[in-house]
Design a protein around this motif. Structure first.
Motif, mmCIF file in Angstrom:
data_model
loop_
_atom_site.group_PDB
_atom_site.id
_atom_site.type_symbol
_atom_site.label_atom_id
_atom_site.label_comp_id
_atom_site.label_asym_id
_atom_site.label_seq_id
_atom_site.Cartn_x
_atom_site.Cartn_y
_atom_site.Cartn_z
ATOM 1 N N ALA A 1 10.359 18.470 36.115
ATOM 2 C CA ALA A 1 9.313 19.069 35.673
ATOM 3 C C ALA A 1 9.752 20.077 34.688
ATOM 4 O O ALA A 1 8.984 20.422 33.893
ATOM 5 C CB ALA A 1 8.204 19.419 36.884
ATOM 6 N N LEU A 2 10.551 20.803 35.284
ATOM 7 C CA LEU A 2 11.027 22.179 34.449
ATOM 8 C C LEU A 2 11.176 21.759 32.918
ATOM 9 O O LEU A 2 10.461 22.407 32.179
ATOM 10 C CB LEU A 2 11.942 22.905 34.991
ATOM 11 C CG LEU A 2 12.668 24.108 34.382
ATOM 12 C CD1 LEU A 2 11.507 25.107 34.369
ATOM 13 C CD2 LEU A 2 13.816 24.396 35.180
ATOM 14 N N PRO A 3 12.058 20.928 32.690
ATOM 15 C CA PRO A 3 12.417 20.696 31.025
ATOM 16 C C PRO A 3 11.099 20.164 30.455
ATOM 17 O O PRO A 3 10.768 20.384 29.297
ATOM 18 C CB PRO A 3 13.456 19.695 30.985
ATOM 19 C CG PRO A 3 13.514 19.350 32.442
ATOM 20 C CD PRO A 3 13.158 20.153 33.365
ATOM 21 N N LEU A 4 10.240 19.471 31.262
ATOM 22 C CA LEU A 4 9.017 18.912 30.536
ATOM 23 C C LEU A 4 8.127 19.982 30.287
ATOM 24 O O LEU A 4 7.424 20.039 29.210
ATOM 25 C CB LEU A 4 8.177 17.840 31.396
ATOM 26 C CG LEU A 4 8.636 16.417 31.534
ATOM 27 C CD1 LEU A 4 8.119 15.724 32.557
ATOM 28 C CD2 LEU A 4 8.196 15.997 29.821
ATOM 29 N N ALA A 5 7.986 21.108 31.029
ATOM 30 C CA ALA A 5 7.198 22.114 30.966
ATOM 31 C C ALA A 5 7.487 22.905 29.672
ATOM 32 O O ALA A 5 6.818 23.317 28.786
ATOM 33 C CB ALA A 5 6.996 23.105 32.235
ATOM 34 N N ILE A 6 8.818 23.119 29.320
ATOM 35 C CA ILE A 6 9.435 23.911 28.232
ATOM 36 C C ILE A 6 9.198 23.104 27.151
ATOM 37 O O ILE A 6 8.706 23.498 26.075
ATOM 38 C CB ILE A 6 10.861 24.249 28.647
ATOM 39 C CG1 ILE A 6 11.058 24.943 29.888
ATOM 40 C CG2 ILE A 6 11.536 24.777 27.435
ATOM 41 C CD1 ILE A 6 12.692 25.088 30.118
ATOM 42 N N TRP A 7 9.551 21.818 27.100
ATOM 43 C CA TRP A 7 9.180 20.953 25.809
ATOM 44 C C TRP A 7 7.649 20.960 25.714
ATOM 45 O O TRP A 7 7.313 21.127 24.593
ATOM 46 C CB TRP A 7 9.370 19.454 26.268
ATOM 47 C CG TRP A 7 8.854 18.562 25.181
ATOM 48 C CD1 TRP A 7 7.867 17.546 25.419
ATOM 49 C CD2 TRP A 7 9.524 18.381 24.090
ATOM 50 N NE1 TRP A 7 7.482 16.937 24.506
ATOM 51 C CE2 TRP A 7 8.647 17.103 23.415
ATOM 52 C CE3 TRP A 7 10.712 18.686 23.335
ATOM 53 C CZ2 TRP A 7 8.794 16.777 22.142
ATOM 54 C CZ3 TRP A 7 10.834 18.049 22.000
ATOM 55 C CH2 TRP A 7 9.844 17.327 21.325
ATOM 56 N N GLY A 8 6.781 20.820 26.798
ATOM 57 C CA GLY A 8 5.308 20.941 26.287
ATOM 58 C C GLY A 8 4.766 22.224 25.825
ATOM 59 O O GLY A 8 4.093 22.469 24.834
ATOM 60 N N VAL B 1 3.857 16.719 34.300
ATOM 61 C CA VAL B 1 4.220 17.876 35.028
ATOM 62 C C VAL B 1 3.350 17.837 36.372
ATOM 63 O O VAL B 1 4.102 18.342 37.463
ATOM 64 C CB VAL B 1 4.201 19.080 34.462
ATOM 65 C CG1 VAL B 1 4.460 20.268 35.291
ATOM 66 C CG2 VAL B 1 5.281 19.316 33.307
ATOM 67 N N LEU B 2 2.155 17.643 36.091
ATOM 68 C CA LEU B 2 1.211 17.668 37.412
ATOM 69 C C LEU B 2 1.616 16.668 38.314
ATOM 70 O O LEU B 2 1.685 16.740 39.664
ATOM 71 C CB LEU B 2 -0.247 17.723 36.843
ATOM 72 C CG LEU B 2 -1.252 17.444 38.069
ATOM 73 C CD1 LEU B 2 -1.429 18.531 38.821
ATOM 74 C CD2 LEU B 2 -2.787 16.880 37.418
ATOM 75 N N VAL B 3 1.777 15.438 37.677
ATOM 76 C CA VAL B 3 2.220 14.331 38.672
ATOM 77 C C VAL B 3 3.307 14.697 39.225
ATOM 78 O O VAL B 3 3.568 14.499 40.709
ATOM 79 C CB VAL B 3 2.283 12.997 37.709
ATOM 80 C CG1 VAL B 3 2.873 12.021 38.565
ATOM 81 C CG2 VAL B 3 0.874 12.642 37.339
ATOM 82 N N GLY C 1 2.837 17.223 41.876
ATOM 83 C CA GLY C 1 2.301 16.651 43.128
ATOM 84 C C GLY C 1 3.276 15.784 44.048
ATOM 85 O O GLY C 1 3.150 15.781 45.192
ATOM 86 N N LEU C 2 4.173 15.217 43.231
ATOM 87 C CA LEU C 2 5.026 14.441 44.119
ATOM 88 C C LEU C 2 6.087 15.209 45.267
ATOM 89 O O LEU C 2 6.160 14.879 45.952
ATOM 90 C CB LEU C 2 6.059 13.757 43.159
ATOM 91 C CG LEU C 2 6.496 12.267 43.480
ATOM 92 C CD1 LEU C 2 5.405 11.379 43.601
ATOM 93 C CD2 LEU C 2 7.409 11.737 42.286
ATOM 94 N N ALA C 3 6.217 16.455 44.305
ATOM 95 C CA ALA C 3 7.031 17.289 45.224
ATOM 96 C C ALA C 3 6.343 17.750 46.199
ATOM 97 O O ALA C 3 6.933 17.818 47.489
ATOM 98 C CB ALA C 3 7.556 18.703 44.258
ATOM 99 N N ILE C 4 4.930 18.069 46.339
ATOM 100 C CA ILE C 4 4.121 18.446 47.293
ATOM 101 C C ILE C 4 4.041 17.353 48.375
ATOM 102 O O ILE C 4 4.100 17.678 49.680
ATOM 103 C CB ILE C 4 2.720 19.000 47.007
ATOM 104 C CG1 ILE C 4 2.956 20.047 45.969
ATOM 105 C CG2 ILE C 4 1.865 19.060 48.008
ATOM 106 C CD1 ILE C 4 2.559 21.282 46.695
ATOM 107 N N LEU C 5 3.880 16.243 47.856
ATOM 108 C CA LEU C 5 3.885 15.173 49.025
ATOM 109 C C LEU C 5 5.337 14.916 49.643
ATOM 110 O O LEU C 5 5.147 14.835 50.886
ATOM 111 C CB LEU C 5 3.619 13.787 48.212
ATOM 112 C CG LEU C 5 2.176 13.608 47.825
ATOM 113 C CD1 LEU C 5 1.942 12.337 46.994
ATOM 114 C CD2 LEU C 5 1.129 13.500 49.082
#
Lengths: 165, 667, 186
Positions: free
Chosen positions: B14-21, B47-49, B52-56
């Motif tokens: 998620a981290l690189p995705l957030a930076i890209w976004g 990133v949300l998905v 969410g996966l990490a929370i699960l």
């Protein structure tokens, strides 16, 4: 018309009476009263910090240490010690940390000025906003008009899709 | 694939995705590139998905007692009940930051998918800001600072959650409510920053995020009340607010958010106070970060007492970055924000809103400096000081009373100013009500000048609210011929913002009266009793029956069985001392008999551990304290009413008005 | 916004950040000196392990180690072996060890003393006045008092052998200038 005027008059009377009553009530509640020894113990212990708790006062804490400290304060009050003497005894054992608010007459007492200073600064800033309403309208100059049109166009463009021109 | 693998991988993806976004959104806004925007919208969703996966994954690890993950080993045990296992997701630092991250990811995705449709350019920049902040939090959860998926050699059993957190199911609600309140404020902040970056957007950002701000304020407020209730019912010292640094950390952004919610009305109606509103949004958001920093870094000692970790310096750095960036932007754009026209009369609604801004900020600044003063004093001179209830109570109560007063007169004054006739018409009844309130306090209520003032002001505000409702109902009856009840309902539905706000004010009044009464009228008695001994507290008689041991699956207790009679009640109270297996300290569990009039609050302070022949019982009779929770609920209800969109028939697409020469000169 | 208000704002934010950064240097649960450096309060308390009282007068002019403990205190049990060892070491000398029972009943205290081999004199501080005069924050706490009757050092939390010996030795040597003032362990 006359009834209307009479209505206003009695409303005004009621207003004045209410204000007077209010002042009386507040004055009455603020009258100086002598403290009973128990109240004095309560007051002093509410200003001392319980040493085994997280920020609770000796008065609020149900712990055994606090109970023992309350006994000490009660004994000192019965012996006729002054507030400062009792606080000093606690500070001798535990340091300034045991008093929950710094005394007014000290360097750390400056903290009591903070709210007043904040209000004064704020009032100063706020009162600077009170300008009299614009003295009559005037026509905008051509330059001002162009500026405003441009500004309006920019704001309106915010509603358009990102890549619209 | 283990839970730790899944969760850790999801976060690290998620981290690189957030930076890209973030970059894509910034590029899209700068170059007006629709495809870049689309790319950033998808990355926000992804990133949300992933989060969410990490929370699960974390929940899965908790529920299956996977002790190879350090977080699970430290906050869960095999014997922990399922409910508490699930909520121990936010029981400690790493899980809390993860919770923060998912709420932020949710808000970002919302802006990406709905917000961008309404004001594309502004929302795109706001999206970039949000994704940048999200990247920071993802950085926290993927580095040792707050990585929840750190692995260890699995011990045979975990330590179990902190005993204080296991004591009550309300622990389920308090952190998520607070976090929702904190994090949702990122959206108005992001829009404000976007508006400053673009140098335009005028008041649009305000309107777009109004509901977000209101909802976040309401959640934060309800979260604070929930925390206060927990402190009262669980911590067992008999109070509900101790000016603990963590409590202060939560109330500071709430105070500035309240000021903001009111101040925006001036901008909407009269296009004034722009700088104030931007400053308030920035301050509120900065305070949420500062609050998190104070709670998590370990620099102040408090009830929450989280262990120190490397997260402290990182959060401080983040705070500095946020403040420098936003204040810099604000100062840069200041010339463009100059108000057109001024506030004419001191007795006008906009002036009152300005005054309330000043008072709220003064109150917030006082709490901030009071909380930090010990740190400052230690940094300067090495002295160790305490600043506690005596200071905060003495200083904040007058400010709160001033705010009550402003709350009463503000809605009653017209915009632009009021004539003498208006003043008389509006305030005669409320002033009479104030006198009556003061009389009630003097005659039957709590003593003390602050209690009398509170009652008077509470009656004042209540009268103004009732007056407004009465006028509204009367107008509808005359205009539409509706009955009183129908008129009331229509008022609330159609002008939800206004009347919801009035209901919130009523809730605040209830809380104010309850707080003043409980503070001034509490009776406190401590006595050591042997079985059949009793103690009288106010009108209540408490008799000790026995002191006995009790065994529960998770804990051992020593319970004092008390009978309570008198004052119109009779029943049993069971204050206890609770011993958890992994903790040396006993935790007090109070026995509370709640009623609309008083709460009888009992604490088992000490007992005879050998023969159970005596127990020291502390009794507090606290008047009206239950009304605090009721008042909080009323505030929440009012906020819901204010946040609801008006009935369909009223909504029309907003048309952008054309600027004409005539409009320019309008004040 | 006028220039000076801007300057004030910048300075205020900068000072806030500096203060918060400096706060990292010290843990909030740090060492407090309290009564260190002040003359130890004289006291007379009932003996725990027998009839009669023990007075601090009996230890006048000697190096004294005062240890506050209780039977319900788990760290006290942890530190006890170290205390026993050091006591044995100085038994023949004129260093006085005194244990003060704190917030506990006589019977529980006696049982603890017997079960854990506490050989030095112990007294019971049932009203907590002595603990208060020493500024005890919580047990276990150990105080080091010099021959002149001044509290030279204190240790909060379970004490270890090294700290005990260091505290005693620096007092037995005439130049007690560099004794550790306060220390803590958890």
């Amino acid at each position: 018309m006359i009834e209307r005027a009479r209505g206003w008059k009695s409303a005004r009377v009621a207003l004045v009476l209410a204000l007077v009553a209010l002042a009386l009530a507040v004055g009455w509640s603020a009258r100086p009263r002598t403290e009973t020894p128990a109240e004095r113990v309560d007051r002093i212990t509410s200003e001392l910090r319980c040493v085994v708790c997280q920020g609770l006062s000796v008065r609020d804490s149900p712990s055994e240490s606090a109970r023992q400290m309350r006994d000490i304060v009660a004994q000192r009050v019965a012996e006729g010690r002054s507030d400062d003497e009792i606080r000093d005894e606690f500070r001798a054992s535990y340091g300034d940390w045991v008093v929950l608010a710094p005394p007014l007459a000290s360097w750390s007492g400056l903290v009591w000025l903070v709210p007043l200073a904040a209000l004064l600064v704020g009032a100063f800033v706020a009162l600077g906003r009170f300008r009299p309403p614009a003295a009559g309208a005037r026509e905008p100059s051509a330059a001002e008009l162009a500026q405003l049109r441009e500004r309006a166009r920019r704001e309106e463009s915010l509603d358009l899709p990102l890549d619209a021109r | 694939m283990s839970w730790a693998d899944l969760g850790g991988a999801a976060l690290r993806a998620a981290l690189p995705l957030a930076i890209w976004g973030c970059g894509a959104a910034a590029y899209g806004a700068a170059k007006r590139d629709g495809r870049a925007l689309a790319s950033s919208r998808w990355s926000a969703l992804l990133v949300l998905v992933l989060v969410g996966l990490a929370i699960l994954a974390m929940e899965g690890a908790l529920v299956t007692h996977d002790f190879s993950i350090e977080y699970v080993a430290r906050n869960n045990a095999r014997a922990t009940p399922l409910f508490f296992t699930v909520i121990s997701l936010w029981a400690a630092l790493e899980g809390s930051i993860l919770l923060w991250t998912i709420v932020l990811a949710g808000a970002t995705a919302y802006v990406a998918w709905r917000g961008v449709r309404e004001m594309p350019r502004l929302a795109t920049v706001a999206l970039a800001v949000l994704l940048g902040m999200l990247a920071f939090f993802l950085l926290l959860v993927t580095t040792p600072a707050a990585d929840p998926f750190v692995r260890i050699d699995p011990p045979p059993d975990g330590s179990g959650p902190n005993p204080l957190l296991q004591n009550h199911p309300l622990m389920a609600l308090h952190p998520p409510l607070l976090y929702l309140g904190y994090v949702l404020f990122s959206v108005p902040f992001a829009y404000a920053i976007a508006s400053l970056i673009l140098g335009e957007g005028g008041d649009r950002w305000l309107v777009a995020t109004r509901r977000f701000a209101l909802v976040s304020w309401a959640l934060l407020g309800v979260g604070i009340v929930a925390g206060s209730w927990w402190s009262y019912a669980v911590l067992g010292w008999g109070g509900y607010w101790a000016w603990d640094p963590v409590e202060n950390a939560a109330i500071m952004p709430w105070l500035t958010a309240t000021a903001y919610l009111h101040s925006v009305m001036v901008e909407e109606k009269r296009r004034l106070l722009r700088t104030w509103n931007l400053s308030l949004v920035i301050t509120t958001f900065a305070l949420t970060i500062l609050g998190t920093f104070l709670t998590r870094s370990g620099v102040v000692n408090s009830v929450h007492a989280f262990t120190q970790s490397a997260i402290g310096p990182l959060l401080l750095g983040y705070f500095v970055a946020i403040v420098v960036l936003s204040v810099g932007l604000l100062l840069w754009r200041m010339p463009r924000l100059a108000d057109q026209g001024g506030i004419g009369a001191p007795l006008s609604r906009e002036a009152i809103f300005l005054f309330q801004n000043v008072v709220f900020v003064a109150a917030t600044l006082t709490v901030l400096l009071g909380t930090l003063y010990p740190l400052i004093a230690e940094a300067i001179s090495g002295a160790q000081l305490s600043i506690g209830r005596p200071y905060f109570d003495r200083v904040e109560v007058p400010l709160a009373l001033a705010l009550l007063f402003l709350m009463g007169i503000g809605p009653q004054l017209p915009w632009h100013g009021a004539s003498r006739a208006t003043l008389e018409r509006q305030f005669t009844v409320p002033v009479v009500a104030a006198a009556l309130g003061a009389a009630v306090a003097v005659v039957i209520g709590p003593s003390g000048v602050f209690a009398v003032l509170t009652y008077a002001l509470a009656a004042f505000v209540a009268a103004t609210v009732v007056q407004e409702f009465a006028r509204g109902v009367r107008a509808r009856r005359v205009l539409h011929g509706e009955t009183a009840v129908v008129a009331l309902a229509s008022l609330i539905r159609r002008s939800g913002r206004r009347y919801g706000g009035y209901i919130v004010h009523l809730g605040i009044v209830v809380v104010a009266v309850a707080v003043a009464t409980s503070q001034a009228g509490t009776v406190q008695i401590e006595r050591t009793l042997s079985p059949t001994g009793s103690v009288q507290a106010g009108p209540y008689l408490l008799t000790l029956n026995s002191v006995r041991d009790m065994s529960e699956p998770q804990r051992e207790l020593v319970v004092a069985d008390l009978d309570i009679t008198g004052g119109g009640t009779s029943g049993h109270l069971r204050p206890a001392l609770v011993f958890y297996p992994n903790s040396t300290q006993a935790i007090g569990s109070p026995g509370i008999a709640a009623s609309p009039r008083d709460d009888v609050y009992t604490i088992l302070a000490a007992y005879d551990s050998r023969a159970h022949s005596w127990a020291t019982i502390r009794v507090l009779v606290i008047p009206l304290v239950s009304w605090i929770w009721l008042g909080g609920a009323i505030v929440g209800l009012g906020a819901v009413i204010a946040a609801l969109p008006p009935p369909r028939s009223r909504t029309r697409p907003v048309t952008v008005a054309r600027v004409t020469a005539a409009r320019v000169v309008e004040p | 916004m006028s220039r000076w208000l801007r300057a004030v704002l910048v300075v205020a934010i900068a000072s806030l950040v500096v203060v918060l950064a400096l706060a990292f240097r010290r843990a909030p649960t740090d060492i407090r000196t309290g009564t260190v450096g002040k003359p130890a309060a004289a006291f007379t308390l009932e003996k725990l392990d027998g009839p009669g009282t023990w007075s601090s007068e009996q230890a006048k002019g000697k190096v004294v180690v005062v240890n506050f403990f209780a039977s319900w205190c788990i760290p006290c049990k942890e530190e006890n072996p170290a205390l026993v060892r050091v006591y044995e070491r100085y038994r023949a000398s004129d260093v006085v060890f005194i244990g003060v029972l704190y917030q506990d009943s006589r019977d529980s205290g006696l049982k603890y003393v017997r079960d854990n081999g506490v050989a030095w004199p112990t007294v019971i501080d049932d009203a907590g006045r002595v603990a208060f005069s020493y500024g005890v924050f919580g047990i276990p706490e150990t105080f080091f008092i010099g021959p002149d009757g001044v509290i030279v050092g204190r240790h909060i939390g379970p004490i270890d052998e090294t700290t005990l010996v260091r505290g005693i030795e620096c007092l037995r040597v005439p130049n007690a200038g560099d004794c550790p003032r306060a220390s803590a362990s958890r």
